[in-house]
Design a protein around this motif. Structure first.
Motif, mmCIF file in Angstrom:
data_model
loop_
_atom_site.group_PDB
_atom_site.id
_atom_site.type_symbol
_atom_site.label_atom_id
_atom_site.label_comp_id
_atom_site.label_asym_id
_atom_site.label_seq_id
_atom_site.Cartn_x
_atom_site.Cartn_y
_atom_site.Cartn_z
ATOM 1 N N VAL A 118 0.677 -1.117 0.066
ATOM 2 C CA VAL A 118 -0.245 -0.068 0.112
ATOM 3 C C VAL A 118 0.816 1.361 0.011
ATOM 4 O O VAL A 118 1.906 1.281 0.845
ATOM 5 C CB VAL A 118 -0.879 0.092 1.338
ATOM 6 C CG1 VAL A 118 -1.808 1.075 0.983
ATOM 7 C CG2 VAL A 118 -1.817 -1.251 1.424
ATOM 8 N N ALA A 119 0.591 2.135 -1.174
ATOM 9 C CA ALA A 119 1.570 3.374 -1.012
ATOM 10 C C ALA A 119 0.653 4.540 -0.860
ATOM 11 O O ALA A 119 -0.512 4.558 -1.519
ATOM 12 C CB ALA A 119 1.994 3.391 -2.509
ATOM 13 N N GLY A 120 1.211 5.582 -0.031
ATOM 14 C CA GLY A 120 0.669 6.742 -0.251
ATOM 15 C C GLY A 120 1.325 7.999 -0.989
ATOM 16 O O GLY A 120 2.305 7.916 -0.789
ATOM 17 N N THR A 121 0.712 8.677 -1.837
ATOM 18 C CA THR A 121 1.204 9.378 -2.882
ATOM 19 C C THR A 121 0.493 10.880 -2.532
ATOM 20 O O THR A 121 -0.131 11.426 -3.722
ATOM 21 C CB THR A 121 1.176 8.980 -3.983
ATOM 22 O OG1 THR A 121 0.029 8.547 -4.457
ATOM 23 C CG2 THR A 121 1.992 7.656 -4.237
ATOM 24 N N SER A 122 0.686 11.385 -1.606
ATOM 25 C CA SER A 122 0.140 13.165 -1.661
ATOM 26 C C SER A 122 0.685 13.713 -0.406
ATOM 27 O O SER A 122 1.466 13.031 0.363
ATOM 28 C CB SER A 122 -1.308 13.065 -1.325
ATOM 29 O OG SER A 122 -1.786 12.584 -0.067
ATOM 30 N N LYS A 123 0.592 15.135 -0.591
ATOM 31 C CA LYS A 123 1.341 15.966 0.655
ATOM 32 C C LYS A 123 0.598 15.558 1.856
ATOM 33 O O LYS A 123 1.418 15.552 3.013
ATOM 34 C CB LYS A 123 1.243 17.243 0.300
ATOM 35 C CG LYS A 123 1.932 18.337 1.319
ATOM 36 C CD LYS A 123 3.137 18.083 1.479
ATOM 37 C CE LYS A 123 3.684 19.230 2.557
ATOM 38 N NZ LYS A 123 5.272 19.204 2.713
ATOM 39 N N THR A 124 -0.504 15.269 1.919
ATOM 40 C CA THR A 124 -1.047 14.928 3.115
ATOM 41 C C THR A 124 -0.381 13.622 3.880
ATOM 42 O O THR A 124 -0.464 13.644 5.063
ATOM 43 C CB THR A 124 -2.842 14.663 2.927
ATOM 44 O OG1 THR A 124 -3.506 15.676 2.468
ATOM 45 C CG2 THR A 124 -3.368 14.191 4.265
ATOM 46 N N PHE A 125 -0.441 12.624 3.012
ATOM 47 C CA PHE A 125 0.113 11.397 3.716
ATOM 48 C C PHE A 125 1.795 11.780 4.006
ATOM 49 O O PHE A 125 2.258 11.151 4.960
ATOM 50 C CB PHE A 125 0.148 10.324 2.676
ATOM 51 C CG PHE A 125 -1.028 9.776 2.563
ATOM 52 C CD1 PHE A 125 -1.584 8.840 3.539
ATOM 53 C CD2 PHE A 125 -1.762 9.488 1.309
ATOM 54 C CE1 PHE A 125 -2.595 8.229 3.416
ATOM 55 C CE2 PHE A 125 -2.919 8.591 1.103
ATOM 56 C CZ PHE A 125 -3.500 8.321 2.334
ATOM 57 N N ARG A 126 2.460 12.482 3.263
ATOM 58 C CA ARG A 126 3.870 12.932 3.739
ATOM 59 C C ARG A 126 3.759 13.647 4.845
ATOM 60 O O ARG A 126 4.486 13.240 6.044
ATOM 61 C CB ARG A 126 4.486 13.633 2.553
ATOM 62 C CG ARG A 126 4.729 12.893 1.180
ATOM 63 C CD ARG A 126 5.763 13.460 0.419
ATOM 64 N NE ARG A 126 5.241 14.882 0.035
ATOM 65 C CZ ARG A 126 4.474 14.971 -1.399
ATOM 66 N NH1 ARG A 126 4.215 14.056 -2.034
ATOM 67 N NH2 ARG A 126 4.185 16.313 -1.592
ATOM 68 N N SER A 127 2.857 14.491 4.984
ATOM 69 C CA SER A 127 2.598 15.336 6.284
ATOM 70 C C SER A 127 2.405 14.316 7.619
ATOM 71 O O SER A 127 3.125 14.680 8.609
ATOM 72 C CB SER A 127 1.740 16.439 6.070
ATOM 73 O OG SER A 127 2.200 17.397 5.137
ATOM 74 N N LEU A 128 1.502 13.436 7.407
ATOM 75 C CA LEU A 128 1.175 12.678 8.556
ATOM 76 C C LEU A 128 2.312 11.590 8.756
ATOM 77 O O LEU A 128 2.671 11.428 9.946
ATOM 78 C CB LEU A 128 -0.088 11.857 7.983
ATOM 79 C CG LEU A 128 -1.487 12.626 7.991
ATOM 80 C CD1 LEU A 128 -2.604 11.513 7.121
ATOM 81 C CD2 LEU A 128 -2.089 13.019 9.213
ATOM 82 N N ALA A 129 2.713 11.232 7.709
ATOM 83 C CA ALA A 129 4.258 10.406 8.269
ATOM 84 C C ALA A 129 5.189 11.242 9.066
ATOM 85 O O ALA A 129 5.791 10.341 9.818
ATOM 86 C CB ALA A 129 4.928 9.589 6.799
ATOM 87 N N ARG A 130 5.387 12.344 8.342
ATOM 88 C CA ARG A 130 6.188 13.206 9.071
ATOM 89 C C ARG A 130 5.887 13.541 10.635
ATOM 90 O O ARG A 130 6.834 13.235 11.697
ATOM 91 C CB ARG A 130 6.501 14.541 8.291
ATOM 92 C CG ARG A 130 7.583 15.493 9.157
ATOM 93 C CD ARG A 130 9.011 15.092 8.793
ATOM 94 N NE ARG A 130 10.148 15.706 9.368
ATOM 95 C CZ ARG A 130 10.528 15.574 10.654
ATOM 96 N NH1 ARG A 130 10.340 14.307 11.402
ATOM 97 N NH2 ARG A 130 11.322 16.436 11.199
ATOM 98 N N ILE A 131 4.687 13.770 10.824
ATOM 99 C CA ILE A 131 3.981 14.131 12.258
ATOM 100 C C ILE A 131 4.376 12.558 13.187
ATOM 101 O O ILE A 131 4.733 12.761 14.223
ATOM 102 C CB ILE A 131 2.679 14.209 12.153
ATOM 103 C CG1 ILE A 131 2.537 15.595 11.803
ATOM 104 C CG2 ILE A 131 1.904 14.137 13.597
ATOM 105 C CD1 ILE A 131 1.074 16.023 11.403
ATOM 106 N N ALA A 132 4.256 11.481 12.591
ATOM 107 C CA ALA A 132 4.314 10.150 13.081
ATOM 108 C C ALA A 132 5.851 9.735 13.213
ATOM 109 O O ALA A 132 6.075 8.770 13.903
ATOM 110 C CB ALA A 132 3.451 9.196 12.541
ATOM 111 N N GLY A 133 6.817 10.437 12.911
ATOM 112 C CA GLY A 133 8.143 10.257 12.875
ATOM 113 C C GLY A 133 8.977 9.967 12.116
ATOM 114 O O GLY A 133 10.278 9.466 11.960
ATOM 115 N N ALA A 134 8.420 9.896 10.623
ATOM 116 C CA ALA A 134 9.372 9.559 9.442
ATOM 117 C C ALA A 134 10.318 10.631 9.231
ATOM 118 O O ALA A 134 10.181 11.799 9.719
ATOM 119 C CB ALA A 134 8.335 9.596 8.289
#
Length: 354
Positions: free
Chosen positions: A206-222
């Protein structure tokens, strides 16, 4: 050769220039973008008002000048749900063409999902097996599944983060009741779609491809974007659920202190988190990977593939090699001066003389 993609999205308008040739990966050369939430310019009848049209036309002129100044040889100009779903979308596109001579290609929701999936497949390769791609935009949420370069199923639903924020989350911070009702609406909307996807089998990735997913991943520690595109970034359902709960209790101003959250995204990050949380839960995946390529890269790669079969780009009949590219007259309604004439090796596609 230098290619450009002009992306008129629901949250931002973005021109990306890349250097590439058929068979090579596109390398970003320059970028020019501006926050522009066209949905904020909708009137009661769903029309993009004159102020929104003015902002759009002004940016298209800026983008054309930027592309010409940096010697772009080909420009793909497209728009997605913000204009696609506006009541006066056809009239807006006609006005943009009249005042800038740039033709914006309107992508359907399924085309948007398919081209994004195409980029994801190229990024991960055949070894990834069946892929499910999820993309949360400002106005819509795209899903695509398949094991080939193009998906077997590509669907778009009206669950964009900006749209949901505007329609459901009116308080700052939002009330518990509004969040609960939005969760219910998201799941109700996704239920028949997820059922259709599950009939095709389960994805390996499963891949996430949008700024929203990138931001959420960053918030979660990516890792931050500065770490580069090759760092593996994941978003786990457990982290997503935890952060969705935390963000729902924050004001928009407080969210700006979260890593990866910009001014333009702070208000709508909660709605994006609720869609992402519901999608992972309903598709029954514990986590997803964040893919650095998305719609823009998909369109670029598709264009390069066309060049393999069609040969070099040919100049338009009205433009000679090395000749000056026609530029628009100053628009009476835009108040923006037309860019100075420039010379390009070959004309930029998508821009036509009147």
């Amino acid at each position: 050769m230098r290619l450009g993609v002009l992306d008129i999205g629901s949250n931002t308008v973005h021109l990306l220039l890349v250097d590439a040739h058929p068979g090579a990966r596109p390398v970003a050369f320059a970028s020019h973008k501006r926050p522009l939430s066209l949905v904020q310019f909708l009137d009661a009848d769903g029309n993009i008002n004159d102020a929104g049209q003015h902002e759009l036309i002004e940016f298209v002129l800026e983008a054309w000048e930027f592309a010409a100044r940096h010697k772009a040889e080909d420009l793909l100009a497209f728009c997605t749900s913000a204009i696609r779903e506006a009541t006066n979308g056809v009239e807006v596109l006609a006005r943009v063409k009249h005042e800038t001579t740039v033709t914006l290609q309107e992508l359907t929701g399924s085309e948007e999902a398919s081209m994004t999936f195409f980029a994801v497949r190229r990024w991960y390769g055949w070894g990834a097996g069946p892929i499910l791609d999820l993309d949360i935009g400002g106005g819509s949420f795209e899903m695509a599944l398949g094991q080939d370069e193009l998906p077997e199923l590509a669907v778009s639903v009206p669950l964009g983060a900006s749209r949901l924020t505007r329609d459901w989350l009116h308080n700052d911070p939002p009330t518990a009741k509004s969040v609960k009702e939005l969760r219910k609406y998201i799941r109700h909307t996704l239920k028949p779609v997820v059922r259709e996807f599950k009939q095709l089998g389960r994805a390996n990735l499963v891949a996430g491809t949008s700024k929203t997913f990138r931001s959420l991943a960053r918030i979660a520690g990516a890792a931050p974007s500065g770490a580069g595109p090759y760092v593996k970034r994941e978003l786990h359902a457990t982290d997503l659920g935890l952060w969705a709960q935390r963000i729902s209790a924050m004001t928009v101003e407080d969210r700006l202190y979260l890593p990866g959250v910009s001014d333009a995204r702070a208000a709508q990050i909660l709605a994006g988190a609720l869609v992402a949380e519901a999608a992972l839960e309903m598709f029954e995946f514990p986590s997803m990977e964040i893919c650095p390529w998305a719609l823009r890269e998909g369109l670029i790669l598709r264009r390069l593939d066309q060049l393999i079969f069609d040969g070099p780009l040919a100049p338009a009949p009205h433009v000679g090699l090395g000749g000056a590219v026609p530029v628009p007259r100053q628009g009476a309604n835009t108040g923006t001066a037309a860019p100075a004439a420039v010379s390009l090796p070959i004309p930029i596609a998508g821009r036509q003389a009147n």
